[in-house]
Design a protein around this motif. Structure first.
Motif, PDB file in Angstrom:
ATOM      1  N   ILE A  15       0.855  -1.188   0.000  1.00 51.20           N
ATOM      2  CA  ILE A  15       0.000   0.000   0.000  1.00 51.20           C
ATOM      3  C   ILE A  15       0.891   1.238   0.000  1.00 51.20           C
ATOM      4  O   ILE A  15       1.877   1.296   0.742  1.00 51.20           O
ATOM      5  CB  ILE A  15      -0.919   0.018   1.235  1.00 51.20           C
ATOM      6  N   PHE A  16       0.560   2.190  -0.861  1.00 52.70           N
ATOM      7  CA  PHE A  16       1.227   3.499  -0.858  1.00 52.70           C
ATOM      8  C   PHE A  16       0.258   4.488  -0.209  1.00 52.70           C
ATOM      9  O   PHE A  16      -0.912   4.563  -0.622  1.00 52.70           O
ATOM     10  CB  PHE A  16       1.494   3.985  -2.295  1.00 52.70           C
ATOM     11  N   PHE A  17       0.726   5.255   0.764  1.00 49.07           N
ATOM     12  CA  PHE A  17      -0.150   6.236   1.407  1.00 49.07           C
ATOM     13  C   PHE A  17       0.648   7.481   1.761  1.00 49.07           C
ATOM     14  O   PHE A  17       1.888   7.444   1.823  1.00 49.07           O
ATOM     15  CB  PHE A  17      -0.819   5.635   2.656  1.00 49.07           C
ATOM     16  N   SER A  18      -0.074   8.579   2.025  1.00 48.05           N
ATOM     17  CA  SER A  18       0.611   9.831   2.367  1.00 48.05           C
ATOM     18  C   SER A  18       0.082  10.490   3.639  1.00 48.05           C
ATOM     19  O   SER A  18       0.660  11.455   4.106  1.00 48.05           O
ATOM     20  CB  SER A  18       0.457  10.862   1.236  1.00 48.05           C
ATOM     21  N   GLY A  19      -1.045  10.010   4.156  1.00 50.47           N
ATOM     22  CA  GLY A  19      -1.645  10.776   5.257  1.00 50.47           C
ATOM     23  C   GLY A  19      -2.253   9.931   6.343  1.00 50.47           C
ATOM     24  O   GLY A  19      -1.598   9.073   6.932  1.00 50.47           O
ATOM     25  N   ARG A  20      -3.546  10.165   6.559  1.00 48.41           N
ATOM     26  CA  ARG A  20      -4.291   9.565   7.675  1.00 48.41           C
ATOM     27  C   ARG A  20      -4.238   8.043   7.686  1.00 48.41           C
ATOM     28  O   ARG A  20      -4.114   7.416   8.734  1.00 48.41           O
ATOM     29  CB  ARG A  20      -5.735  10.057   7.516  1.00 48.41           C
ATOM     30  N   PRO A  41       2.488  -7.375   3.137  1.00 48.35           N
ATOM     31  CA  PRO A  41       3.743  -7.530   3.877  1.00 48.35           C
ATOM     32  C   PRO A  41       4.477  -6.221   4.104  1.00 48.35           C
ATOM     33  O   PRO A  41       5.399  -6.174   4.929  1.00 48.35           O
ATOM     34  CB  PRO A  41       4.561  -8.472   2.996  1.00 48.35           C
ATOM     35  N   VAL A  42       4.113  -5.155   3.393  1.00 45.31           N
ATOM     36  CA  VAL A  42       4.825  -3.875   3.559  1.00 45.31           C
ATOM     37  C   VAL A  42       3.929  -2.729   3.073  1.00 45.31           C
ATOM     38  O   VAL A  42       3.089  -2.912   2.184  1.00 45.31           O
ATOM     39  CB  VAL A  42       6.168  -3.874   2.766  1.00 45.31           C
ATOM     40  N   VAL A  43       4.113  -1.560   3.696  1.00 46.88           N
ATOM     41  CA  VAL A  43       3.444  -0.345   3.207  1.00 46.88           C
ATOM     42  C   VAL A  43       4.511   0.726   3.010  1.00 46.88           C
ATOM     43  O   VAL A  43       5.564   0.694   3.670  1.00 46.88           O
ATOM     44  CB  VAL A  43       2.326   0.143   4.162  1.00 46.88           C
ATOM     45  N   ILE A  44       4.268   1.629   2.081  1.00 48.71           N
ATOM     46  CA  ILE A  44       5.259   2.648   1.734  1.00 48.71           C
ATOM     47  C   ILE A  44       4.608   4.024   1.806  1.00 48.71           C
ATOM     48  O   ILE A  44       3.489   4.216   1.317  1.00 48.71           O
ATOM     49  CB  ILE A  44       5.818   2.411   0.302  1.00 48.71           C
ATOM     50  N   THR A  45       5.306   4.974   2.416  1.00 46.77           N
ATOM     51  CA  THR A  45       4.787   6.343   2.442  1.00 46.77           C
ATOM     52  C   THR A  45       5.844   7.319   1.928  1.00 46.77           C
ATOM     53  O   THR A  45       7.043   7.083   2.067  1.00 46.77           O
ATOM     54  CB  THR A  45       4.322   6.753   3.853  1.00 46.77           C
ATOM     55  N   GLU A  64       7.921   1.486   5.108  1.00 41.85           N
ATOM     56  CA  GLU A  64       9.092   2.081   4.458  1.00 41.85           C
ATOM     57  C   GLU A  64       8.785   3.554   4.215  1.00 41.85           C
ATOM     58  O   GLU A  64       7.783   3.895   3.594  1.00 41.85           O
ATOM     59  CB  GLU A  64       9.369   1.379   3.124  1.00 41.85           C
ATOM     60  N   ILE A  65       9.660   4.418   4.733  1.00 41.48           N
ATOM     61  CA  ILE A  65       9.432   5.855   4.603  1.00 41.48           C
ATOM     62  C   ILE A  65      10.432   6.432   3.601  1.00 41.48           C
ATOM     63  O   ILE A  65      11.643   6.379   3.818  1.00 41.48           O
ATOM     64  CB  ILE A  65       9.582   6.546   5.973  1.00 41.48           C
ATOM     65  N   LEU A  66       9.895   6.946   2.491  1.00 40.81           N
ATOM     66  CA  LEU A  66      10.736   7.596   1.473  1.00 40.81           C
ATOM     67  C   LEU A  66      10.229   9.034   1.398  1.00 40.81           C
ATOM     68  O   LEU A  66       9.392   9.366   0.555  1.00 40.81           O
ATOM     69  CB  LEU A  66      10.580   6.874   0.128  1.00 40.81           C
ATOM     70  N   ILE A  83      12.083  -2.118  -3.023  1.00 45.62           N
ATOM     71  CA  ILE A  83      11.317  -2.645  -1.884  1.00 45.62           C
ATOM     72  C   ILE A  83      10.271  -3.649  -2.377  1.00 45.62           C
ATOM     73  O   ILE A  83      10.099  -4.733  -1.815  1.00 45.62           O
ATOM     74  CB  ILE A  83      10.639  -1.485  -1.109  1.00 45.62           C
ATOM     75  N   LEU A  84       9.599  -3.294  -3.471  1.00 47.35           N
ATOM     76  CA  LEU A  84       8.535  -4.154  -3.998  1.00 47.35           C
ATOM     77  C   LEU A  84       9.101  -5.503  -4.437  1.00 47.35           C
ATOM     78  O   LEU A  84       8.483  -6.553  -4.250  1.00 47.35           O
ATOM     79  CB  LEU A  84       7.820  -3.448  -5.164  1.00 47.35           C
TER      80      LEU A  84
END
Ligand code: GRF
Length: 202
Positions: A15-20, A41-45, A64-66, A83-84
Motif C-alpha cells: 500500500i502506498f499512502f501519504s496521510g491519515r 507484507p509492507v506499506v510505503i509512504t 518504508e518511509i521515502l 522494496i517491492l
C-alpha cells in the motif's frame, strides 16, 4: 493433511499512502481474514509525518518511509521498485497517496495498481471532489476503486458506490459518509482483483 486454508495462495500487496491511512487500515484489517486472497507484507509512504505510519505499526506491518523532502519522484520510484521486489509484491493499492506516479512506473505495473477516489467517477476527478459536489449542488456522489493509468483518476472502474447528498450536508459531513463506504468497497475491490490474478496464475 492440514486444512484447505493452509494452501490458500495470497497476492502480496503493498500500500502506498501519504496521510491519515484509514483506507490502508481497512485493507490491513480485511487481509487478516485467513480466507482473504491478498496479504500486505509492507506499506510505503512518501510523508514521514503521515499519521498512517503509526496505524501500520500498530498492526505490525513494516513501514518504508521515502520522505518527499529527501527523495524526488524518480528516487521515490526507484527505491520503491527495490522494496517491492524484496517483498515479492504483485499488486499495489494507492490509499490517499498524494503523488502522481510516472508513466514509466505505471506501465511497469500495468493492471496491478488500483486507487480509491471519493467521487462517483468519472464525475469529480482531481482534488477536493467532495467540495466540487457541494459547490455543484449535485444530488449524489460516491466513491470508486479504479485501475491506475497515466491520467489522474481515470483508469477502468472496478467497483463504485453511490452516496446521496443531503440538503444540509457540508464538505465534512459528506466526506465522512463517503469514507464509510470507501472502507467497505476498497477491501472488496482488492479481493476481486486478487482472485482474478490468482485465477490467471493457476
Ligand atoms: C480518501 O478519501 C481517499 O479516497 C482519497 O484520499 C483519502 C485518504 O484518506 N484518495 P485515508 O488516508 O485513507 O484516511
Amino acid at each position: 493433511w492440514g486444512t484447505l486454508h493452509n494452501n490458500l495462495k495470497k497476492i502480496n500487496t503493498a500500500i502506498f499512502f501519504s496521510g491519515r491511512g484509514s483506507n490502508m487500515e481497512s485493507l490491513i484489517k480485511a487481509t487478516k481474514n485467513q480466507n482473504f486472497p491478498a496479504s500486505i507484507p509492507v506499506v510505503i509512504t512518501n510523508n514521514k509525518s503521515a499519521p498512517g505510519i503509526q496505524l501500520a505499526k500498530n498492526h505490525f506491518i513494516p513501514v518504508e518511509i521515502l520522505d518527499k523532502n529527501k527523495f524526488n519522484r524518480s528516487e521515490f520510484e526507484s527505491n520503491s521498485q527495490k522494496i517491492l521486489l524484496d517483498y515479492k509484491i504483485e499488486m499495489i493499492c494507492l490509499a490517499g497517496f498524494m503523488q502522481i506516479l510516472s508513466k514509466k512506473f505505471v506501465y511497469s505495473w500495468q493492471n496491478r495498481i488500483i486507487n480509491i477516489h471519493p467521487s462517483y467517477l468519472p464525475k469529480n476527478k482531481g482534488l477536493y471532489p467532495q467540495k466540487q459536489v457541494i459547490d455543484e449542488k449535485a444530488s449524489y456522489t460516491g466513491c470508486s476503486v479504479h485501475f491506475v493509468n497515466e491520467k489522474i483518476d481515470d483508469g477502468k472502474i472496478i467497483l463504485q458506490e453511490k452516496v446521496k447528498v443531503m440538503h444540509n450536508d457540508n464538505v465534512q459531513t459528506l466526506s465522512d459518509r463517503i469514507l464509510e463506504k470507501e472502507h467497505i468497497i476498497y477491501p472488496r475491490a482488492l479481493k476481486k482483483i486478487a482472485l482474478e490474478i490468482l485465477e490467471i496464475k493457476n
